[in-house]
Design an enzyme around this catalytic site. Structure first.
Site, PDB file in Angstrom:
ATOM      1  N   LYS A 275      39.132  41.382  38.881  1.00 44.47           N
ATOM      2  CA  LYS A 275      39.432  42.780  38.529  1.00 44.47           C
ATOM      3  C   LYS A 275      40.390  42.870  37.338  1.00 44.47           C
ATOM      4  CE  LYS A 275      37.123  43.444  42.345  1.00 44.47           C
ATOM      5  NZ  LYS A 275      35.760  43.909  42.477  1.00 44.47           N
TER       6      LYS A 275
HETATM    7  C1  LIG Z   1      35.454  44.034  44.103  1.00 44.26           C
HETATM    8  C2  LIG Z   1      34.945  45.324  44.588  1.00 44.26           C
HETATM    9  C3  LIG Z   1      35.206  45.777  45.890  1.00 44.26           C
HETATM   10  C4  LIG Z   1      35.846  44.916  46.948  1.00 44.26           C
HETATM   11  O1  LIG Z   1      37.045  44.357  46.577  1.00 44.26           O
HETATM   12  P1  LIG Z   1      37.521  43.007  47.310  1.00 44.26           P
HETATM   13  O2  LIG Z   1      38.946  42.900  46.903  1.00 44.26           O
HETATM   14  O3  LIG Z   1      36.659  41.913  46.793  1.00 44.26           O
HETATM   15  O4  LIG Z   1      37.358  43.210  48.767  1.00 44.26           O
HETATM   16  C5  LIG Z   1      34.762  47.032  46.254  1.00 44.26           C
HETATM   17  N1  LIG Z   1      34.092  47.821  45.400  1.00 44.26           N
HETATM   18  C6  LIG Z   1      33.811  47.418  44.141  1.00 44.26           C
HETATM   19  C7  LIG Z   1      33.095  48.362  43.222  1.00 44.26           C
HETATM   20  C8  LIG Z   1      34.216  46.150  43.699  1.00 44.26           C
HETATM   21  O5  LIG Z   1      33.916  45.761  42.471  1.00 44.26           O
END
Ligand SMILES: *Cc1c(COP(=O)(O)O)cnc(C)c1O
Length: 428
Positions: free
Chosen positions: A207
């Protein structure tokens, strides 16, 4: 057919000669400050947010306060992942068994899984040319069971929050924003995650900023914040002023102080990362606008261009076959381009491939689907427009580390490949 120079795929020289930095924006900026913050936590022997053997202040709490300031959100709760941020948000809104939660057909599968985690059924709606939830399709899939919608700010760009909020309000439906891929982005000048009832963030490795794993929930509502806290920590009742009747037990998905320390430093890097991502994306957009139009290529629709984080550069080819060829040609030029959807390549970002949901396998059958008899669940026949769009969508991920030289080479590669496309029939 005009051609600048021979394409690499036809044996020409590749446009990208200097190695490109990896995409993971926050992770690639990890430096001495993150190292020192982690060491500070280890040396203090305070690894748990709620108490400490030798005192000291909580990094997780400081991160929550910092994110609250960045967002302008009164309450922020750090949690263990983006998925648990979403399910904490749904639990805070009292969504549960028998309820349906609308999710877009293009999002990481975790968005849908978070509904199952609270015992609710995810139902899918179309995305529009912005690759975010289509408000009209959202309205069409609403049933008497629908109690929440998750609007996903997919690939860094804001969904149409104005229209989505209007539809939700008309039908008495709660709005959760999935900001996992768009931390720091805005819609009409307001930070994403503060436009609906709850905002859910992720700090996973891929992210915009990261602590390896982690997440956060933002809300303006104190009671919902308390409920999210209750969901994420079975012992939250100990630390709460709530009456016993208002307490409930769920799970434990707290953030550790080691992660909090990294997240806090990364939060300080957010604005710089966003500025560099936007600089990269905008340079490609302005360089290619004219040529794209000539070749029948359209850019991803922007519902609020100023609020886009700049995370990716996405365009639509006239057909999925052309999109496929463009990706192959770009890769030969050294650009890590990808197609957003192919029926043959398993990818949990696209509802078409959500096999465990489509088959209603595992315990979710008993906890969610059986408690919503007759639900359409993830009926994918309802999202043909999304699949058609995604199959023509070509993505080049941006990196805040792109140098002017990197951008020049990527821009040149795109120019070469788009120039080689036939001009659309209508404009010939
Ligand atoms: C990464 C992601 C999640 C989940 O996040 P995690 O930290 O991996 O549980 C949820 N929604 C979207 C759109 C994502 O890209």
């Amino acid at each position: 057919m005009t051609q600048l120079v021979k394409l690499a795929i036809d044996g020409g020289k590749a446009a990208v000669v200097h190695p490109l930095p990896k995409a993971h924006p926050g992770a690639m900026r990890i430096g001495i400050e993150e190292e020192e913050a982690v060491l500070e936590v280890l040396r203090s022997k305070r690894l748990f947010r709620y108490y400490a053997p030798y005192g000291g202040s909580s990094k997780v709490k400081a991160f929550e306060e910092g994110l609250g300031v960045v967002l302008g959100a009164p309450h922020v709760l750090a949690v263990g992942s983006g998925t648990s941020a979403l399910s904490s948000s749904l639990a805070a809104l009292e969504i549960g068994p028998g309820d349906e939660v609308v999710v877009p057909a293009y999002t990481w599968i975790a968005t849908a899984a978070s509904a199952l985690a609270v015992g609710a059924v995810p139902t899918v709606a179309e995305v529009d040319a912005g690759l975010t939830l289509d408000p009209e399709s959202f309205e069409e899939v609403i049933t008497p069971r629908t109690r929440a919608v998750i609007a996903v700010h997919m690939r860094g760009a804001p969904a149409r929050m104005g229209e989505i909020n209007d539809v939700a309000k008309r039908h008495g439906i709660a709005v959760v924003e999935d900001v996992a891929q768009a931390m720091g982005g805005t819609y009409q000048g307001q930070r994403l995650g503060t436009l609906g009832d709850m905002g859910a963030f992720s700090l996973q490795f891929n992210k915009i900023i990261t602590a390896g794993e982690g997440g956060a929930v933002a809300t303006a509502d104190r009671r919902r914040y308390e409920r999210a806290r209750m969901y994420h920590d079975v012992s939250a009742g100990l630390r709460s002023e709530l009456a016993t009747e208002q307490m409930f037990l769920a799970t434990t998905c707290r953030l550790s102080e080691l992660q909090g320390a990294v997240a806090l430093v990364q939060l300080g890097r957010l604005e710089g990362i966003l500025a560099d991502l936007r600089r990269a994306q905008r340079s490609l957009t302005s360089r290619l606008a004219g040529l794209a139009e000539e070749r029948g290529v359209t850019f991803r629709r922007q519902w609020d261009a100023a609020g886009d984080t700049g995370l990716t550069f996405i365009f639509y080819a006239p057909t999925s076959e052309i999109a496929h060829d463009v990706v192959r040609a770009l890769r030969a030029e050294g650009v890590p381009a990808s197609l957003l959807f192919s029926p043959d390549t398993l990818d949990f970002h696209v509802a078409y491939h959500w096999r465990p949901l489509i088959s209603r396998s595992g315990w979710a059958k008993i906890t969610a689907f059986d408690l919503a008899p007759g639900t359409s669940g993830c009926d994918l026949s309802r999202t043909p427009r999304s699949m058609e769009l995604l199959a023509r969508a070509v993505q080049v991920e941006m990196s805040p580390e792109f140098s002017e030289q990197n951008l020049e080479e990527i821009g040149f590669a795109l120019e070469k490949v788009l120039t080689a496309l036939p001009e659309p029939v209508a404009s010939r």
